[in-house]
Design an enzyme around this catalytic site. Structure first.
Site, PDB file in Angstrom:
ATOM      1  N   ASP A  12      -2.736  -1.308   9.675  1.00  0.00           N
ATOM      2  CA  ASP A  12      -2.817  -1.385   8.210  1.00  0.00           C
ATOM      3  C   ASP A  12      -3.396  -2.715   7.729  1.00  0.00           C
ATOM      4  OD1 ASP A  12      -1.571   1.072   8.053  1.00  0.00           O
ATOM      5  OD2 ASP A  12       0.415   0.250   7.621  1.00  0.00           O
ATOM      6  N   LYS A  24       0.848  -1.207   0.000  1.00  0.00           N
ATOM      7  CA  LYS A  24       0.000   0.000   0.000  1.00  0.00           C
ATOM      8  C   LYS A  24       0.874   1.244   0.000  1.00  0.00           C
ATOM      9  CE  LYS A  24       0.803   1.530   4.367  1.00  0.00           C
ATOM     10  NZ  LYS A  24       1.588   2.691   4.673  1.00  0.00           N
TER      11      LYS A  24
END
Ligand code: ATP
Length: 311
Positions: free
Chosen positions: A145, A18
């Protein structure tokens, strides 16, 4: 062939890295955490995690980015498997093999990605068949996350990043990631951010109108202009060479650049595939970066690419 002669059942899951297109960081709370408002974006740099039934727990890491990744119970993938086993009352050890292509300690959430992949793989191998909401809850307990990497795409994160909401995001984007030698520790970057802010009162963050408009338009130029990260100054303070890398990328034609998460990887968005290739070549030739990687986003979250053999 009898089922006993079959190779051990295994499941392989591919999971993306990401980048935070926007990372807004509120003031440090008493419990040490900072409230965040972030826009996560998954890109097609992947780790692959294979879990196999085994007589005892084990873990191995291979691939271009395997250096420095722990191969014991502290690996986030191992913690994810153990946690799912505990919660589901499973007593079936697995061997976990991680093929790492996501840069380590680069602000691209590689460890979190492996944890998300392991949850999906073990859920399938053990037949626990948890819902997405149940997996997200376990994921949130492993790291802020991790929930995002189950679904991927582009999404808004609040709280510590683990509270997800959809965003209207169009288009796909060409990225060049400039990698640096050595990593930055996430807690050290937050501590530096606090130090640089001093006594300043920091309001709770919320997504910017500029980022929301850029994502709705699908326009790479608008997205480039809207990229922002409140941890960037702290990452540059700890690693001043990052400032030169940002300047070089913009000079070589990037539409925008930003430190990814807590760094030190820098994400540049380019106008096209060709522009990304040119940018990657120029950055490499400039000698300011250790390595470059190209990718596109958004990418799908953790997904099974092979299932256990029946029998
Ligand atoms: P984030 O963006 O979430 O802050 P990061 O990309 O900066 O994370 P990671 O690649 O997740 O950092 O690695 C941070 C540290 O976590 C590593 O230095 C390593 O010691 C540890 N770690 C534990 N499990 C893993 C894993 N599966 N892959 C990579 N690192 C792991």
């Amino acid at each position: 062939m009898t089922s006993a002669a079959l190779p051990p059942s295994s499941v392989t899951v591919r999971v993306p890295a990401k980048v935070n297109l926007e990372l807004l960081v509120g003031g440090r709370r008493e419990d040490g955490y900072h409230p965040l408002s972030t826009i996560f974006h998954a890109v097609n740099l992947f780790d692959e995690v294979t879990v196999s039934s085994a007589p005892q727990w084990g873990i191995a890491v291979s691939g271009p980015q395997s250096f420095g990744v722990p191969v014991d119970g502290t690996n986030l993938a191992a913690r994810a498997a153990q946690r799912l086993a505990e919660i589901s009352g499973i007593d079936e050890p697995v061997h976990i093999t991680i093929r790492k292509d996501i840069p380590v300690a680069g602000g691209m959430a590689g460890g979190s990605a492996d944890a998300a992949a392991t949850l999906v793989a073990c859920d399938q191998l053990w037949g626990t068949r948890l819902s997405r909401a149940e997996l997200e809850e376990i994921a949130g307990g492993l790291g802020s996350d991790v929930p995002f990497l189950l679904g991927g795409g582009t999404a808004m994160g609040s709280g510590r990043g683990e509270v997800l909401a959809p965003v209207l995001a169009r288009g796909s984007y060409h990225w060049v990631f400039a990698l640096s030698e050595g990593g930055l520790s996430t807690p050290a970057v937050y501590a530096e951010c606090d130090r640089l802010r001093g006594d300043r009162e920091i309001p709770d963050p919320s997504p910017s109108a500029a980022m929301m408009t850029a994502l709705r338009s699908g326009d790479a130029r608008a997205l480039g202009a809207a990229l922002s990260n409140d941890l960037q100054a702290a990452a540059i303070s700890l690693m001043p060479a990052l400032g030169d890398v940002l300047d070089a990328g913009l000079e070589f034609g990037a539409l925008g650049g930003v430190v990814s998460g807590s760094g030190p990887t820098i994400a540049f968005v380019a106008d096209s595939n060709e522009a990304a290739l040119d940018l990657a070549v120029s950055l490499t030739a400039s000698g300011t970066v250790q390595d470059v990687r190209r990718a596109t986003g958004p990418a799908h979250g953790a997904h099974v690419i092979s299932a256990p053999r029946p029998g």
